[in-house]
Design a protein around this motif. Structure first.
Motif, PDB file in Angstrom:
ATOM      1  N   HIS A  20       4.041   6.344  12.332  1.00 18.78           N
ATOM      2  CA  HIS A  20       4.613   5.305  11.754  1.00 18.78           C
ATOM      3  C   HIS A  20       6.109   5.856  10.990  1.00 18.78           C
TER       4      HIS A  20
ATOM      5  N   MET B 145       4.121  -3.944   1.059  1.00 23.07           N
ATOM      6  CA  MET B 145       4.599  -3.259   2.614  1.00 23.07           C
ATOM      7  C   MET B 145       5.643  -2.581   2.405  1.00 23.07           C
TER       8      MET B 145
ATOM      9  N   LEU C 123      -1.148  -1.069   8.087  1.00 24.06           N
ATOM     10  CA  LEU C 123      -0.920   0.397   7.599  1.00 24.06           C
ATOM     11  C   LEU C 123      -1.221   0.345   6.002  1.00 24.06           C
ATOM     12  N   ILE C 124      -0.724  -0.598   5.447  1.00 24.13           N
ATOM     13  CA  ILE C 124      -0.878  -0.542   3.924  1.00 24.13           C
ATOM     14  C   ILE C 124      -2.261  -0.351   3.642  1.00 24.13           C
TER      15      ILE C 124
ATOM     16  N   TYR D 161       6.515  -2.239   6.158  1.00 22.07           N
ATOM     17  CA  TYR D 161       5.612  -1.571   7.037  1.00 22.07           C
ATOM     18  C   TYR D 161       4.464  -2.393   7.355  1.00 22.07           C
TER      19      TYR D 161
ATOM     20  N   LEU E 259      -3.966   2.831   4.298  1.00 24.82           N
ATOM     21  CA  LEU E 259      -3.552   4.085   3.359  1.00 24.82           C
ATOM     22  C   LEU E 259      -4.304   3.608   1.926  1.00 24.82           C
ATOM     23  N   TYR E 260      -4.308   2.366   1.405  1.00 23.72           N
ATOM     24  CA  TYR E 260      -4.746   2.148   0.271  1.00 23.72           C
ATOM     25  C   TYR E 260      -6.259   2.330   0.308  1.00 23.72           C
TER      26      TYR E 260
ATOM     27  N   ALA F 231       4.354   1.955   1.746  1.00 23.61           N
ATOM     28  CA  ALA F 231       3.679   3.049   2.815  1.00 23.61           C
ATOM     29  C   ALA F 231       3.871   4.107   2.238  1.00 23.61           C
TER      30      ALA F 231
END
Lengths: 437, 79
Positions: A403, A370, A342-343, A338, A346-347, A373
């Motif tokens: 996503h 990656m 995005l990672i 991903y 989210l983290y 996700a």
């Protein structure tokens, strides 16, 4: 923020460089971990095999000897099946006198409605060639008692009884296994957001019994991918609350169902392995009982083992079933990549607690991060739900749609939960407005 | 439609419906206290059972004033 440049393996996992280790090295590492569990089993038999444990400050911390004896038998049974060289011969011999003690015979005769469960060590020893005709005859008498069915059990425990009976009689369970499996988590998703710990254990145990710890090919009531999707969310939740016993059991689902490790499952395995290396055994949680500090000698050892052996066994069993033919390395985090944006998003949405998975995630290389996700989405949804942050849950679901990650049970259950919450709140305000009018 | 597609459709329908009223939910939490909407961070849930169904369920560990588990390594592993 993720440390995108640090390409070292997770702490304590230096022996296995993810993606680079050859199968022989991986198998050797798994055997080493299994042998540690077998060693702890020898000590558990020595210190808890006769009397169990009664030194806990809360009643639920105490247990009779039958519990560690049954669980020791299960560990040795799985170890002997998948790793005959794991050193099980000596502890199996040690187990025999405890498994068929006068106390055990008395219990089997006295409690026919749970006689198979009580005879678990005997049945598993017999399956491994350590037979005892006299004990078998006593068990047969109890099994034929009119009170045999007098103890009602939930469906996954029905599977356990069926599994024990099949091993005892040396036969496969037949179609009834599929009928019962339909009523368990193998057939129906559990509540991944607000379910109880019992629900999670029902989810982890059903495939153990239905497959004879991975030895039987069974027809599942639904696609295994659906069950494994839920196992991934159980794993995420267990890593969040640092319940490593449950995390280890959730991970067993992949080898039990002969499935490729998902990126999240491989990451979960790395978390547990690195913690085991760091502590010296896989602990149940972040802390051990402080009561141990006040004890010495024999009592201290008994207390330490009583509160620790179970999770160490789970790690041993996980390593044993991971040695099944056809299973890839559980250390290798490989999957769809991903976007790093995005990672990072989210983290950042997950409050830091110092849980061990956070350290392990930081130590991954960018390629591995990656692939995670979906795992981070699970953790973020679970954390948001548990803190009552509905707005963040909605935002996360929008992100999941954008996503292509919204096809999971956790996402649909989150949407359903928010819909119910919305209806409840809306209903209250409607009533409130009407009463004011 | 596959189950995976079904699940995604549930999410899409929820997001498309815009039924979730953030203001009303905020007011609800303010009126009832945040605790009603949140769950304990430290527990998975609860365990109910007797001596038999507790097979394979770990013993309860008292973690108040807990210690680093590495401190009991020798007791557990014997080395």
């Amino acid at each position: 923020m993720p440390n995108l440049q640090d390409r070292t393996a997770a702490p304590g996992c230096n022996r296995i460089a993810a993606g680079a280790a050859n199968p022989a090295e991986v198998a050797q590492d798994l055997r080493r971990r299994l042998q540690l569990a077998v060693r702890i089993a020898e000590r558990t038999l020595q210190f808890l095999g006769k009397d169990g444990f009664d030194g806990a400050e809360v009643p639920d911390g105490n247990f009779a000897a039958e519990k560690p004896l049954a669980e020791t038998a299960m560990l040795l049974y799985v170890a002997a099946r998948y790793a005959p060289d794991a050193g099980t011969a000596a502890p199996l011999r040690d187990l025999v006198p405890y498994a068929r003690s006068e106390q055990m015979r008395w219990d089997v005769v006295r409690y026919p409605s749970v006689c198979l469960q009580l005879a678990t060590p005997h049945i598993l020893l017999s399956a491994l060639g350590h037979v005892d005709q006299d004990f078998d005859e006593l068990l047969a008498r109890s099994w034929s008692a009119s009170a045999r069915a007098g103890h009602e059990v939930v469906p996954y425990r029905e599977l356990e009884v069926l599994w024990l009976h099949a091993l005892w009689r040396r036969e496969r369970p037949g179609p009834v296994c599929e009928e019962i499996a339909r009523k368990t988590a193998l057939g129906n998703p559990i509540d991944l957001l607000n379910g109880t710990r019992d629900d999670a254990y029902a989810h982890t145990h059903a495939p153990m019994y239905a497959t004879n710890f991975g030895a039987w090919q069974v027809t599942l009531p639904r696609p295994s991918g659906e069950f494994l999707d839920e196992a991934g969310s159980v794993l995420a939740r267990a890593l969040v609350v640092e319940d490593y016993d449950l995390a280890g059991e959730a991970l067993m689902a992949w080898p039990l169902l002969s499935s490729h490790w998902s990126p999240a499952a491989a990451f979960g395995f790395r978390v547990l392995a690195s913690l085991e290396d760091k502590v010296g055994f896989l602990p149940a949680g972040r802390s051990a009982s402080g009561r141990i500090r006040r004890l010495n000698g024999h009592d201290k050892t008994r207390c330490a083992l009583a509160t620790s052996y179970h999770t160490a066994y789970v790690m041993g069993m996980l390593c044993a079933v991971s040695l099944k033919d056809g299973m890839a390395s559980p250390f290798d985090i490989a999957g769809a990549a991903y976007q790093m944006d995005l990672i990072e998003m989210l983290y950042a949405a997950i409050p830091r607690t110092g849980a061990h998975w956070e350290n392990a995630f930081q130590s991954l290389d960018a390629r591995e991060q990656m692939a995670l996700a979906p795992f981070l989405l699970d953790v973020a949804l679970i954390r948001s739900s548990r803190s009552g942050d509905a707005a963040r849950m909605v935002h996360l679901l929008q992100t999941a749609i954008t996503h292509g990650m919204a096809h999971t049970a956790l996402c649909s259950q989150s949407a359903e939960y928010l819909s119910r919450l919305g209806a409840m709140v809306d209903g209250r305000h409607t009533v409130s407005r009407l009463s004011r009018a | 439609m596959s189950n995976a597609a079904n699940r995604e459709e549930i999410v899409r329908k929820f997001l498309g419906s815009k039924v979730f009223d953030f203001n009303a939910f905020g007011k609800f939490v303010a009126e009832n206290g945040a605790s009603i909407a949140s769950a304990s961070e430290s527990e998975f849930g609860f365990v109910v059972g007797n001596r038999f169904i507790r097979y394979c369920i770990p013993p309860v560990v008292e973690v108040e004033q807990g210690i680093n588990p590495a401190a009991i390594r020798n007791e557990v592993t014997g080395r």
